[in-house]
Design an enzyme around this catalytic site. Structure first.
Site, mmCIF file in Angstrom:
data_model
loop_
_atom_site.group_PDB
_atom_site.id
_atom_site.type_symbol
_atom_site.label_atom_id
_atom_site.label_comp_id
_atom_site.label_asym_id
_atom_site.label_seq_id
_atom_site.Cartn_x
_atom_site.Cartn_y
_atom_site.Cartn_z
ATOM 1 N N SER A 97 38.120 41.773 38.920
ATOM 2 C CA SER A 97 38.905 40.537 39.050
ATOM 3 C C SER A 97 38.046 39.298 39.264
ATOM 4 O O SER A 97 38.482 38.192 38.961
ATOM 5 C CB SER A 97 39.877 40.674 40.222
ATOM 6 O OG SER A 97 39.163 41.016 41.397
ATOM 7 N N ASP A 102 43.048 33.744 47.774
ATOM 8 C CA ASP A 102 44.183 34.608 48.126
ATOM 9 C C ASP A 102 43.800 35.678 49.141
ATOM 10 O O ASP A 102 44.491 36.667 49.293
ATOM 11 C CB ASP A 102 44.754 35.265 46.862
ATOM 12 C CG ASP A 102 43.703 36.072 46.123
ATOM 13 O OD1 ASP A 102 42.551 36.132 46.594
ATOM 14 O OD2 ASP A 102 44.025 36.653 45.062
ATOM 15 N N HIS A 157 39.944 36.785 46.547
ATOM 16 C CA HIS A 157 39.202 36.089 45.493
ATOM 17 C C HIS A 157 38.892 34.648 45.875
ATOM 18 O O HIS A 157 39.592 34.054 46.692
ATOM 19 C CB HIS A 157 40.015 36.126 44.199
ATOM 20 C CG HIS A 157 40.407 37.523 43.807
ATOM 21 N ND1 HIS A 157 41.662 38.026 44.050
ATOM 22 C CD2 HIS A 157 39.691 38.516 43.249
ATOM 23 C CE1 HIS A 157 41.710 39.278 43.636
ATOM 24 N NE2 HIS A 157 40.523 39.606 43.158
#
Ligand SMILES: *[C@@H]1O[C@H](CO)[C@@H](O)[C@H](O)[C@H]1NC(C)=O
Ligand SMILES: *[C@@H]1O[C@H](CO)[C@@H](O)[C@H](O)[C@H]1NC(C)=O
Ligand SMILES: *[C@@H]1O[C@H](CO)[C@@H](O)[C@H](O)[C@H]1NC(C)=O
Ligand SMILES: *[C@@H]1O[C@H](CO)[C@@H](O)[C@H](O)[C@H]1NC(C)=O
Length: 391
Positions: A51, A353, A356
């Site tokens: 991610s 978040d 990240h």
């Protein structure tokens, strides 16, 4: 950004350059200095990752992204786990390339300047299928490598498809790796640091052997990003067992951060061994860890405000992270409809978040990378490319 004043290669002697760079410098000196157009030795980037560098692959495969993701730059969810651009986006910008199309994205992709095989929640090791249930991606590193091989084969066979890279690109491209975080964290809660450390050598060596395989196919320039200080992440500060005595003066968990440092040493050593096996390759260990650690520890020194507190989350408090209601989600909790919303000022946060980084942090990390100070061994990126300012 100004690269000149930060150029770490000021003392980089021509005579010390490997033949590839020497040839390049000589050809630059002989080239008529007429054109002002920025030039770059890298016509493409092929990225492998999770991610931290997924530009939309996971959500192309499993459409679901909603909420405030992308709010800062794209003004809509753009398949990235951030409010805006990622380090890989800024790196592409700096090299004068468009954002990388996700390999899995079937609509609107253009692979002439590279491809992004990264997907959210990817691991290096083939994940235990029971872990798919807890959210790991099926697109682990070996799968991503197979996808790259397939893209290459089809590009070589296509003789100039308008959306595929010309064949010469595969030998000249920059191959980047930003993966391993999920191998490190996904079983940390259940196995503990000691349990996870048993398989970390395999993680590092699989990255190195992936480089070897791409080298066998003609790739020569590789950058491997090391692991971030996850002991400073709001999510792990909330979820991983620890005592307050394990917190350092910056509020980060010492034990987990020490384990990351140990893994990074292991990765560095493993890459050194592969470098010795592949003397004609440039295998660059990129120490983004130290940059990120400094952002968490001293956000204000970098124009930020909050280190270990998430912008987008629920619950407020020191971390603003609730594993039951993650960024963008809603849930009924004791009769109340609760939504994890974004802060109004993501530009002040390191953590978007809880897991990240924000676009602001990603930009600072990229700017630090572009100075060259964090490359091992030294790599004259700013000589190989006229770096575009990132904004
Ligand atoms: C996969 O996970 C399950 C459930 O946690 C466990 O029982 C099993 O031993 C694991 N398999 C492997 C190969 O690690
Ligand atoms: C917290 O401290 C206690 C007492 O020293 C110890 O028994 C326990 O293992 C520690 N827990 C963690 C998660 O470090
Ligand atoms: C990586 O290893 C090299 C030796 O191969 C060492 O000089 C360098 O300082 C190490 N870098 C980091 C960040 O550990
Ligand atoms: C909870 O609130 C969100 C955001 O306002 C909304 O989209 C969702 O439909 C609500 N859910 C319920 C069960 O009311």
């Amino acid at each position: 950004m100004k690269t000149s004043s930060l150029n770490p290669l000021a003392g980089f002697r021509h005579a010390h350059l490997p033949p590839f760079f020497s040839a390049l410098l000589i050809s630059c000196l002989l080239a008529p200095p007429t054109t002002t157009e920025a030039k770059c030795a890298f016509p493409a980037i092929f990225n492998f990752g999770d991610s931290n560098s997924d530009t939309g692959g996971f959500y192309a495969a499993f459409p679901a992204q909603t909420g405030p993701f992308g709010m800062t730059y794209f003004k809509r969810p753009a398949g990235r786990a951030s409010d805006g651009r990622l380090v890989i986006d800024f790196l592409a910008e700096a090299l004068g390339l468009p954002f990388l199309s996700p390999y899995l994205q079937s609509i609107g992709s253009d692979f002439r300047y590279g491809a992004n095989f990264a997907t959210l929640a990817s691991t290096v090791r083939l994940p235990n299928t029971s872990l798919f249930v807890s959210g790991l991606s099926p697109f682990s590193l070996a799968i991503q490598l197979n996808q790259m091989k397939d893209l290459r084969k089809r590009s070589l066979a296509s003789l100039g498809n308008e959306h595929l890279p010309p064949s010469a690109v595969f030998g000249q491209a920059l191959y980047t790796f930003d993966i391993g975080q999920n191998d490190f964290t996904s079983e940390l809660g259940s196995l503990g640091i000691g349990g996870v450390q048993k398989y970390l050598p395999e993680v590092a060596s699989q990255i190195a052997w992936t480089i070897k395989e791409i080298h066998d196919l003609g790739g020569r320039r590789f950058m491997v990003f090391n692991l971030a200080p996850i002991g400073c992440y709001p999510s792990f500060l909330t979820e991983l067992p620890h005592n307050t005595s394990d917190l350092d003066v910056y509020g980060c968990m010492i034990s987990y951060n020490d384990a990351v440092v140990e893994y990074n040493k292991l990765l560095n050593d493993t890459l050194e061994n592969m470098r010795n096996m592949l003397p004609d390759a440039h295998i660059i260990y990129v120490d983004t860890h130290s940059v990120k650690l400094d952002l968490f520890r001293h956000p204000k020194n970098h124009g930020l405000v909050y280190g270990t507190k998430a912008c987008c989350g629920h619950g407020g408090g020191a971390y603003n992270f609730d594993p039951q209601v993650m960024c963008g989600n809603s849930k009924m909790i004791s009769g109340r409809n609760v939504t994890a919303t974004a802060c109004g000022d993501p530009q002040n946060y390191v953590s978007w978040d809880g897991i990240h980084a924000t676009e602001a942090a990603n930009k600072l990390v990229t700017q630090a990378v572009l100075t060259g100070f964090h490359f091992h061994p030294p790599f004259p990126l700013s000589l190989l490319c006229d770096l575009h300012p990132i904004d």
